[in-house]
Structure formats: C-alpha cells, structure tokens
Design a protein around this motif. Structure first.
Motif, PDB file in Angstrom:
ATOM      1  N   GLY A 233      41.786  19.616  29.518  1.00  0.00           N
ATOM      2  CA  GLY A 233      41.968  20.926  28.922  1.00  0.00           C
ATOM      3  C   GLY A 233      42.647  21.887  29.872  1.00  0.00           C
ATOM      4  N   ILE A 234      42.989  23.054  29.340  1.00  0.00           N
ATOM      5  CA  ILE A 234      43.573  24.140  30.121  1.00  0.00           C
ATOM      6  C   ILE A 234      42.748  25.400  29.883  1.00  0.00           C
ATOM      7  CG2 ILE A 234      45.907  23.203  30.214  1.00  0.00           C
ATOM      8  CD1 ILE A 234      46.645  24.972  27.851  1.00  0.00           C
ATOM      9  N   THR A 235      42.662  26.248  30.895  1.00  0.00           N
ATOM     10  CA  THR A 235      41.836  27.445  30.799  1.00  0.00           C
ATOM     11  C   THR A 235      42.568  28.672  31.322  1.00  0.00           C
ATOM     12  OG1 THR A 235      40.860  27.134  32.985  1.00  0.00           O
ATOM     13  CG2 THR A 235      39.707  26.128  31.142  1.00  0.00           C
ATOM     14  N   LYS A 236      42.179  29.811  30.777  1.00  0.00           N
ATOM     15  CA  LYS A 236      42.618  31.107  31.293  1.00  0.00           C
ATOM     16  C   LYS A 236      41.439  32.052  31.118  1.00  0.00           C
ATOM     17  CE  LYS A 236      46.016  34.767  31.079  1.00  0.00           C
ATOM     18  NZ  LYS A 236      47.185  35.310  30.405  1.00  0.00           N
ATOM     19  N   THR A 237      41.007  32.658  32.235  1.00  0.00           N
ATOM     20  CA  THR A 237      39.814  33.498  32.221  1.00  0.00           C
ATOM     21  C   THR A 237      40.102  34.816  32.913  1.00  0.00           C
ATOM     22  OG1 THR A 237      38.455  31.506  32.381  1.00  0.00           O
ATOM     23  CG2 THR A 237      37.374  33.578  32.871  1.00  0.00           C
ATOM     24  N   VAL A 238      39.537  35.896  32.383  1.00  0.00           N
ATOM     25  CA  VAL A 238      39.519  37.197  33.040  1.00  0.00           C
ATOM     26  C   VAL A 238      38.068  37.408  33.454  1.00  0.00           C
ATOM     27  CG1 VAL A 238      39.885  39.676  32.772  1.00  0.00           C
ATOM     28  CG2 VAL A 238      41.420  38.055  31.630  1.00  0.00           C
ATOM     29  N   PHE A 239      37.838  37.773  34.721  1.00  0.00           N
ATOM     30  CA  PHE A 239      36.459  37.872  35.190  1.00  0.00           C
ATOM     31  C   PHE A 239      36.295  38.960  36.242  1.00  0.00           C
ATOM     32  CE2 PHE A 239      38.554  35.187  38.200  1.00  0.00           C
ATOM     33  CZ  PHE A 239      37.920  35.406  39.409  1.00  0.00           C
ATOM     34  N   ASN A 240      35.036  39.384  36.411  1.00  0.00           N
ATOM     35  CA  ASN A 240      34.674  40.326  37.455  1.00  0.00           C
ATOM     36  C   ASN A 240      33.194  40.113  37.770  1.00  0.00           C
ATOM     37  OD1 ASN A 240      34.072  42.574  39.087  1.00  0.00           O
ATOM     38  ND2 ASN A 240      35.784  43.701  38.177  1.00  0.00           N
ATOM     39  N   PRO A 241      32.881  39.316  38.795  1.00  0.00           N
ATOM     40  CA  PRO A 241      31.484  39.010  39.102  1.00  0.00           C
ATOM     41  C   PRO A 241      30.637  40.245  39.400  1.00  0.00           C
ATOM     42  CG  PRO A 241      32.947  37.581  40.350  1.00  0.00           C
ATOM     43  CD  PRO A 241      33.797  38.615  39.684  1.00  0.00           C
ATOM     44  N   GLU A 242      31.230  41.248  40.046  1.00  0.00           N
ATOM     45  CA  GLU A 242      30.468  42.459  40.369  1.00  0.00           C
ATOM     46  C   GLU A 242      30.034  43.215  39.112  1.00  0.00           C
ATOM     47  OE1 GLU A 242      32.689  41.145  43.826  1.00  0.00           O
ATOM     48  OE2 GLU A 242      33.404  41.656  41.835  1.00  0.00           O
ATOM     49  N   LYS A 243      30.783  43.080  38.038  1.00  0.00           N
ATOM     50  CA  LYS A 243      30.446  43.735  36.769  1.00  0.00           C
ATOM     51  C   LYS A 243      29.762  42.768  35.803  1.00  0.00           C
ATOM     52  CE  LYS A 243      34.385  46.905  37.042  1.00  0.00           C
ATOM     53  NZ  LYS A 243      35.679  47.271  36.442  1.00  0.00           N
ATOM     54  N   ASN A 244      29.473  41.534  36.266  1.00  0.00           N
ATOM     55  CA  ASN A 244      28.858  40.490  35.438  1.00  0.00           C
ATOM     56  C   ASN A 244      29.681  40.261  34.171  1.00  0.00           C
ATOM     57  OD1 ASN A 244      27.118  38.472  34.818  1.00  0.00           O
ATOM     58  ND2 ASN A 244      25.402  39.792  34.295  1.00  0.00           N
ATOM     59  N   TYR A 245      30.991  40.176  34.344  1.00  0.00           N
ATOM     60  CA  TYR A 245      31.916  40.090  33.220  1.00  0.00           C
ATOM     61  C   TYR A 245      32.781  38.839  33.315  1.00  0.00           C
ATOM     62  CZ  TYR A 245      36.106  41.060  30.492  1.00  0.00           C
ATOM     63  OH  TYR A 245      37.157  40.956  29.628  1.00  0.00           O
ATOM     64  N   SER A 246      32.919  38.137  32.192  1.00  0.00           N
ATOM     65  CA  SER A 246      33.837  37.007  32.097  1.00  0.00           C
ATOM     66  C   SER A 246      34.216  36.809  30.635  1.00  0.00           C
ATOM     67  CB  SER A 246      33.169  35.736  32.622  1.00  0.00           C
ATOM     68  OG  SER A 246      34.042  34.639  32.492  1.00  0.00           O
ATOM     69  N   SER A 247      35.501  36.625  30.377  1.00  0.00           N
ATOM     70  CA  SER A 247      35.964  36.280  29.032  1.00  0.00           C
ATOM     71  C   SER A 247      37.219  35.428  29.195  1.00  0.00           C
ATOM     72  CB  SER A 247      36.267  37.525  28.189  1.00  0.00           C
ATOM     73  OG  SER A 247      37.393  38.211  28.700  1.00  0.00           O
ATOM     74  N   GLY A 248      37.505  34.618  28.199  1.00  0.00           N
ATOM     75  CA  GLY A 248      38.689  33.800  28.303  1.00  0.00           C
ATOM     76  C   GLY A 248      38.738  32.735  27.232  1.00  0.00           C
ATOM     77  N   GLU A 249      39.676  31.806  27.400  1.00  0.00           N
ATOM     78  CA  GLU A 249      39.806  30.742  26.421  1.00  0.00           C
ATOM     79  C   GLU A 249      40.070  29.426  27.115  1.00  0.00           C
ATOM     80  OE1 GLU A 249      44.268  30.628  24.687  1.00  0.00           O
ATOM     81  OE2 GLU A 249      43.047  32.289  23.989  1.00  0.00           O
TER      82      GLU A 249
END
Length: 166
Positions: free
Chosen positions: A143-159
């Motif tokens: 598979g292939i992935t693309k993620t937007v994340f920010n560990p300090e904000k407890n944030y992750s989204s992607g496909e």
C-alpha cells in the motif's frame, strides 16, 4: 487428453479469479485517531529525537472495501528518528474489520515538517501487508500512505490505499 486440457483450464480459471486484486482506500479523518502512548528521548544533536508511539484509529463512517467489510479499528505501533520532526518513521499495523477478520503488516515513511515545528507535519510512505486472519488469512499485498500529523496536539489524519490478493 481432452479431459486433462479441460481440467487445466478449470484450475487455471479458478486461480485467476482467486488472485483478483482488491484496491481498498481507508481514510482517517480529524478526530478519529489518537496517540494512546508516545515516548521520546533527546540525543546529543540539537532537535534530534527518537520516539516510539501507539496510534489508534476508530473510523466513524468507514466505507465498505471490495470484500464488503468495514474497518472498526486500526492500530499503529511505530518509531521515528527525527531532527526537528524531519526524518523516517516505521513500524507495524493491525486493522480489524466488522466481521472480526484482521489484516496486518509493516509501514515505513519519510516525514517533513516546516521550519516552525509547531505546524503540522506530512508523512509519505509505503506499507507491506504481511498477513491476516479470517477471510484475510492468506492475504498478500502492499500500500501507499499519506498522513498529516502533530504528536504535540495528539492529531493525525490521512489516507492509505491497499492493493492485495487473498
């Protein structure tokens, strides 16, 4: 001879239908993923951190894949080696479907962050499907992935788009 020929055609035809590739896209939207564990250590290099984490994703409205199944949960166990949140990330993942079947594998990616490291980062990578249970007990794929994340904000989204055969 005719019987052998027909038998070979039948077996070959069965193998063709059995090996049909499935393309499945899953999307983790804002608020569906959460870092449940993460630890980082600093090194002697300015901005350099080694981090381990667990990220759990519970999609609110998962779409059916080509087998008619919906994702109920995905878990990612990973490690990153970043300088100012730029570098590589890798680990393992497990996805559970609504019939109880699972699919699992490994992932690797490269992350990039703007100079202002408080902004969200982008990770692009690939995944290798190494196994599964239930209807995915003989699954193989990538598979292939693309993620937007920010560990300090407890944030992750992607496909993630998976290509696999069973």
């Amino acid at each position: 001879m005719k019987k052998i020929f027909l038998t070979l055609i039948f077996l070959y035809g069965v193998n063709l239908s059995y090996a049909e590739e499935c393309v499945s896209k899953r999307v983790a939207k804002t608020g569906e993923s959460k870092y449940t564990e993460q630890y980082s250590i600093k090194t002697n290099i300015s901005g350099h951190k080694l981090r381990i984490f667990t990220l759990v994703s519970n999609p609110k409205s998962s779409k059916k894949n080509c087998d008619g199944l919906k994702i109920t949960e995905s878990i990612f166990w990973g490690m990153s080696n970043y300088v100012n949140k730029n570098g590589n990330v890798s680990g393992n993942w497990l996805t559970t479907y609504d019939d109880g079947s699972t699919m699992y594998g490994t992932f690797t990616g490269t992350s990039q962050t703007p100079k202002d490291t408080n902004q969200d980062s982008i990770s692009v990578g690939s995944t290798l499907i190494t196994g599964g249970t239930g209807i995915y007990s003989k699954v193989k794929g990538y598979g292939i992935t693309k993620t937007v994340f920010n560990p300090e904000k407890n944030y992750s989204s992607g496909e993630q788009t998976l290509y696999f055969t069973k």
